[in-house]
Each structure stands twice: as structure tokens, then as C-alpha cells.
Design a protein around this motif. Structure first.
Motif, PDB file in Angstrom:
ATOM      1  N   UNK A 144     -24.290   3.883  -7.369  1.00 57.25           N
ATOM      2  CA  UNK A 144     -24.644   3.660  -5.959  1.00 57.25           C
ATOM      3  C   UNK A 144     -23.762   4.487  -5.027  1.00 57.25           C
ATOM      4  N   UNK A 145     -22.488   4.626  -5.380  1.00 56.67           N
ATOM      5  CA  UNK A 145     -21.529   5.309  -4.501  1.00 56.67           C
ATOM      6  C   UNK A 145     -21.546   6.829  -4.637  1.00 56.67           C
ATOM      7  N   UNK A 146     -21.704   7.343  -5.876  1.00 58.89           N
ATOM      8  CA  UNK A 146     -21.599   8.803  -6.054  1.00 58.89           C
ATOM      9  C   UNK A 146     -22.932   9.480  -6.354  1.00 58.89           C
ATOM     10  N   UNK A 147     -23.940   8.691  -6.666  1.00 59.45           N
ATOM     11  CA  UNK A 147     -25.279   9.246  -6.851  1.00 59.45           C
ATOM     12  C   UNK A 147     -25.578   9.751  -8.253  1.00 59.45           C
ATOM     13  N   UNK A 148     -26.842   9.925  -8.521  1.00 57.07           N
ATOM     14  CA  UNK A 148     -27.312  10.371  -9.833  1.00 57.07           C
ATOM     15  C   UNK A 148     -26.804  11.777 -10.134  1.00 57.07           C
TER      16      UNK A 148
END
Length: 293
Positions: A144-148
Motif C-alpha cells: 500500500x505504501x510503496x506500490x506494486x
């Protein structure tokens, strides 16, 4: 007649004394073998067990294995000599502890494992957090915080422990296809090793977005390495020790998965009393988790 009365009174005193000491020896006695007391999490676990034992009027003998399987086996043997009714054990290693568990089995002393399980031997019940769910919780937060597609480091605990396997499994359930795990190394649940391992990884990997450590001690060590490097990297731990929670609140760690070590210790003593009283216990007793962020 007087001599007879004196003799009878002396016999009553002796009989009463034996009855008193016999009653004392018949009291419930529980042994607790902790993997190490050089870690705040396990100190809290021990304190929770001690508080519950005092509340229930149970004699608790707690021993420290100092992260040494040989010391762990010696501690279990020592408790058997002391005549404990049940042994609570927080294993140093899920495989290595098997010898200690089977030794207790041979002596018909029930064993309850805490936080980490045993790969072999008969265990009455296992009390722990759902480490797989906790690993997934940490993975989802990082995603959620750093992304896929973000580049992530995984610091593993002591190889062979159920905690390390399950936390890693949960994290990788989320990471697979979503996060790029660029490095995965063991730091043995230790803060100093977490620092050293993370320093080496930072030298080898130019781009890192986040770190998931299997416990807070490694996470705090990794955070120190990150801060020293001057980079901005999200670090997530596991256990919610006092130091880790303080770090989250001050903006250091991004999050920590909260276990309740005192509750694990307390529930261990409660389960031990049930076993002593011949009551049935569940094979696995889960302890709830939450994410501190």
C-alpha cells in the motif's frame, strides 16, 4: 501416663510436619524455558507467565536458554529433576528443540510450546500469534505504501523456527507478483545482526524501497543502517516491542505487527493448569494481532 501423652503429642507434631511438607510438594509446579532473555519480547512473555502464575498460586520456575539448543535441553532436564508437572517451552529452534520435547515425552511430562512450535515430539498445545496472517498484514501495508513492483528487502529470523517460516510465508504470499524482493537474508532476530546485514545489503543494492524484518530487533537494526546511509526507506517490523512502538510514533519505523507476548505467557500458564487438572486443551490457541502504524 504422662510419658504416653508426651509420646502421642510428639507423634502428632511429626505427622503434622510431614503432612505440611507433603502438601507443599503436591502443589502445582510449572517450568518455563525461554529461548533468550536478551530480547524484550521474550522478557515480556516471561513476565506475563510470572504474573499469571502468581495470580493462580502456581510455582513457576523460569530458565533462560540463551539461544543455545544445548542449554535448552539442559534446562528441560533440570526442570524434570525439579519435578515440574508441565513444561512451557519457547524454542530456540523448532527442529533443535525436538530432542528436549521428546526427553520430556519419555518422562511423561506434558509440553506446551509458546510462540515457536516444535517440528517433532508430542506437544499438548501450541500458543502463538498467527504468524502467517501477521506476515501478510506487513506485506499488504508495504504494498500500500510503496506500490506494486517496488524493490523490497526481507530480513529473516533464525532459520528453522516456525516464527521465521510463517512470517516469511505470509509476507511472500503478498509479495509474489506484487513486490520485487531484491534481497533475503537471515539476521537471527538480532538487532546488531540486523544492522550489519542491512549495511551489506545497502552496499550491494542501489535501489531499495522498503524492508520487512521478521522481528522488531532486526527492524531497528536495519533502520539504523538506513538512517546512517541517508536514504529514505520504509522499514516494517514485527512484535510491537516498546522500542519499536516508540520508533513508529517518532516517525522511525513505518509500522510493526503487534503481538501480545505477555498474553502468550499468561495463556501458557492457564493451559498448563488445565493440563494438570486433566482438562482438555486445544491443539492450537491463537493470540490476536494488530498493525501499529
Amino acid at each position: 501416663m504422662r510419658k504416653i501423652l508426651v509420646s502421642l503429642m510428639a507423634l502428632m507434631v511429626i505427622t503434622t510436619s510431614f503432612a505440611f511438607f507433603g502438601k507443599k510438594d503436591d502443589g502445582k509446579k510449572v517450568g518455563l524455558v525461554v529461548s533468550t532473555l536478551n530480547n524484550p519480547f521474550f522478557v515480556n512473555l516471561k513476565e506475563g507467565a510470572e504474573d499469571k502464575a502468581a495470580e493462580l498460586g502456581i510455582e513457576l520456575i523460569a530458565l533462560d536458554s540463551q539461544n543455545d539448543p544445548a542449554k535448552e535441553l539442559a534446562n528441560v532436564e533440570d526442570l524434570m529433576v525439579k519435578g515440574v508437572d508441565v513444561i512451557l517451552i519457547n524454542p530456540t529452534d523448532s527442529d533443535a528443540v525436538a530432542r528436549a520435547v521428546m526427553q520430556a515425552n519419555r518422562n511423561n511430562i506434558p509440553v506446551i510450546t509458546l510462540d515457536r512450535g516444535a517440528s517433532r515430539g508430542k506437544v499438548v498445545t501450541h500458543i502463538a500469534s498467527d504468524n502467517v496472517a501477521g506476515g501478510e498484514m506487513a506485506g499488504k501495508f508495504i504494498l500500500e505504501k510503496v506500490g506494486k513492483g517496488a524493490k523490497v528487502v526481507e530480513l529473516e529470523g533464525i532459520p528453522g523456527t516456525t516464527a521465521a517460516r510463517d512470517r516469511g510465508k505470509g509476507f511472500n504470499n503478498v509479495a509474489k507478483g506484487n513486490l520485487d524482493v531484491v534481497a533475503k537474508q537471515a539476521a537471527d532476530f538480532d538487532r546488531a545482526k540486523g544492522l550489519t546485514v542491512m549495511e551489506n545489503i545497502l552496499q550491494a543494492e542501489s535501489e531499495i524501497d522498503a524492508v520487512f524484518a521478521h522481528n522488531d530487533e532486526m527492524a531497528l537494526g536495519a533502520l539504523k543502517a538506513v538512517e546512517d546511509s541517508g536514504k529514505k526507506i520504509l522499514v516494517v517490523g514485527f512484535d510491537a516491542t516498546d522500542d519499536a512502538v516508540a520508533s513508529v510514533k517518532s516517525g522511525g519505523l513505518g509500522a510493526t505487527v503487534a503481538q501480545q507476548p505477555k498474553m502468550i505467557g499468561a495463556m501458557g500458564v492457564e493451559a498448563a493448569v488445565k493440563v494438570i487438572n486433566g482438562e482438555k486443551t486445544e491443539e492450537f490457541i491463537p493470540v490476536e494481532l494488530e498493525l501499529i502504524k
